[in-house]
Design an enzyme around this catalytic site. Structure first.
Site, PDB file in Angstrom:
ATOM      1  N   ASP A 320      36.372  34.795  38.389  1.00  0.00           N
ATOM      2  CA  ASP A 320      37.378  35.511  39.182  1.00  0.00           C
ATOM      3  C   ASP A 320      36.699  36.572  40.048  1.00  0.00           C
ATOM      4  O   ASP A 320      37.165  37.695  40.154  1.00  0.00           O
ATOM      5  CB  ASP A 320      38.447  36.127  38.281  1.00  0.00           C
ATOM      6  CG  ASP A 320      39.674  36.588  39.072  1.00  0.00           C
ATOM      7  OD1 ASP A 320      39.905  36.036  40.163  1.00  0.00           O
ATOM      8  OD2 ASP A 320      40.385  37.499  38.597  1.00  0.00           O
ATOM      9  N   HIS A 321      35.602  36.173  40.671  1.00  0.00           N
ATOM     10  CA  HIS A 321      34.790  37.069  41.491  1.00  0.00           C
ATOM     11  C   HIS A 321      35.600  37.564  42.685  1.00  0.00           C
ATOM     12  O   HIS A 321      36.006  36.787  43.550  1.00  0.00           O
ATOM     13  CB  HIS A 321      33.557  36.295  41.978  1.00  0.00           C
ATOM     14  CG  HIS A 321      32.607  37.091  42.799  1.00  0.00           C
ATOM     15  ND1 HIS A 321      31.725  38.006  42.258  1.00  0.00           N
ATOM     16  CD2 HIS A 321      32.371  37.096  44.141  1.00  0.00           C
ATOM     17  CE1 HIS A 321      30.997  38.549  43.224  1.00  0.00           C
ATOM     18  NE2 HIS A 321      31.366  38.016  44.375  1.00  0.00           N
TER      19      HIS A 321
END
Length: 439
Positions: A320-321
């Site tokens: 979930d960068h």
């Protein structure tokens, strides 16, 4: 850091020997080596040893470190086009290579969004020219990400999109979602949806409950996630479209996914490494780097997610960068933008679960490599003869304290700022070329 090696390396026989080989498909381990020729795995196992290799082979002694297929991250924001102040393909892929991620799925919420074949082509060309690892576009479900007009799924898939999503926002209109699912089914396209009822989360900034009340912050109820997920599951039953819940974070969602899978529906799901490794108490004194969407949940929810991962109910772990610059994070908690970087720390954070005895190393790597590849129909993620040589070498036990200044992402909003970590990536290989090697 070493960037991609010259072409000679890719064609010269290369062997990683004296390694602990982890096969995430079979979830097994053995001692041995991997032989790479022309970008593919030609042999692996105990028989691949320095003494048995030709003299012209390039040999890397791994000293007992783990060698496994490279990680595949199904949810990352890469910044291009339009948000280069937050991240670029060059910086995102450098962070990925240093973290053992060999394939990134790029979110569609760019500027302009990835809703036209020309934007897909732009991203692929930029990744080819500037990227160290593979970057695969996720195209929009709706034009402009507005949730109204369906994007040209067939043309976008033909241009190179591997899945379809409206990024970190949910599609509110049920009629439009049904039409999208029916359309996507005809192209065997994968829908990746962020399930969250926007009307229930408008003002919320953290998990609803006692802690939010004590901190004086508006909460996001767990039900906001499962209400939307329940709707989507019913539409999958109606249309039989392939559906992936991008991020789930509650036991309510786990129950819904378990029932859907038991009914034989084509549904998979993922969760972020943050929700597996952290809980709402880590927010502490209003730490904005831990303001996320969905929010961090209670410890009981975190443990339930880990158990679901161990049993295989949760298919995928993502970073979930989501890089955010100082101006959007150094604000009061309620006003700060949600999101955290994670490409470079996903593996180390996941190894916390292994060291705590909550999950096996092969199962962790399966959720980060082979299972994403299977869902997406990619040839990577396998320790198999003929598979692409996307490989990583890492020491799962090497300790370090995370210094954000050393991270390769353009932004430094990591939730693991100055945390004690274990697990260092020492080598990353993409199609037989060394794109990262620890000095």
């Amino acid at each position: 850091m070493k960037h991609a090696a010259t072409g000679a390396i890719a064609h010269q026989p290369l062997a990683l020997v004296n390694a602990r080989l982890v096969d995430p498909v079979r979830e097994t381990e053995e001692r041995g080596g991997v032989l790479v020729i022309d970008g593919t795995i030609r042999d692996f196992g105990p028989q691949v040893a320095a003494a048995a290799l030709p003299p012209h082979a390039h040999i890397i002694d791994c000293g007992g470190d783990v060698v496994a297929p490279g990680l595949i991250d199904m949810c990352a924001f890469v910044g291009e086009p339009g948000a280069e102040h937050r991240e670029t393909i060059a910086t995102a892929t450098a962070a990925a290579a240093a973290g053992g991620v060999t394939t990134i799925l790029a979110r569609p919420d760019t500027n302009p969004p990835i809703d036209e074949p020309a934007v897909v082509d732009f991203l692929l060309r930029r990744a080819r020219d500037n990227g160290l690892v593979r970057v695969l576009p996720v195209a929009a479900l709706t034009r402009g990400l507005h949730g109204e007009e369906i994007a040209e799924i067939g043309l976008l898939k033909e241009a190179g999109a591997v899945a379809f999503s409206d990024g970190p926002q949910s599609l509110r209109n049920t009629r439009v979602m049904r039409r999208i699912m029916a359309y996507a089914r005809d192209f065997d396209a994968l829908i990746m949806h962020f399930a969250q009822d926007c009307d229930l989360t408008t003002d919320g900034v953290m998990n609803e409950g006692e802690l939010a009340a004590r901190l004086g912050l508006p909460g996001v109820p767990r039900e906001a996630e499962v209400i939307m997920l329940d709707r989507d599951i019913r539409l999958v039953a109606l249309t039989r479209a392939r559906y992936h819940a991008t991020l789930i974070s509650t036991t309510l969602s786990l129950d819904a996914i378990r029932a859907a899978k038991a009914a034989g529906l084509p549904i998979t799901c993922g969760t972020s490494i943050n929700h597996l490794a952290l809980n709402e108490n880590d927010i502490g004194d209003y730490r904005t780097f831990l303001k996320l969407t969905p929010p961090l949940r209670r410890e009981e929810e975190r443990r339930a997610l880990v158990e679901a991962l161990a049993e295989g109910l949760i298919d995928v772990i993502v970073s979930d960068h989501n890089p955010q610059d100082v101006e959007t994070k150094r604000l009061p908690f309620a006003e700060a933008e949600p999101g955290a970087i994670g490409l470079e720390t996903m593996l180390s954070a996941g190894l916390r679960l292994v060291h705590a005895g909550e999950i096996t190393l092969p199962r962790l790597l399966a959720a980060m490599s082979s299972r994403p590849a299977e869902i997406l129909g990619l040839p990577q993620g396998k320790m198999e003869i003929g598979a692409p040589a996307d490989l990583i070498r890492f020491d799962p036990d090497e300790p370090y304290v995370l210094d954000p200044a050393t991270l390769h992402s353009r932004c430094k909003n990591t939730p693991f700022d100055e945390a004690r970590m274990q697990g260092r990536v020492k080598l990353t290989m993409v199609a037989g070329e060394l794109v990262w090697r620890e000095e």
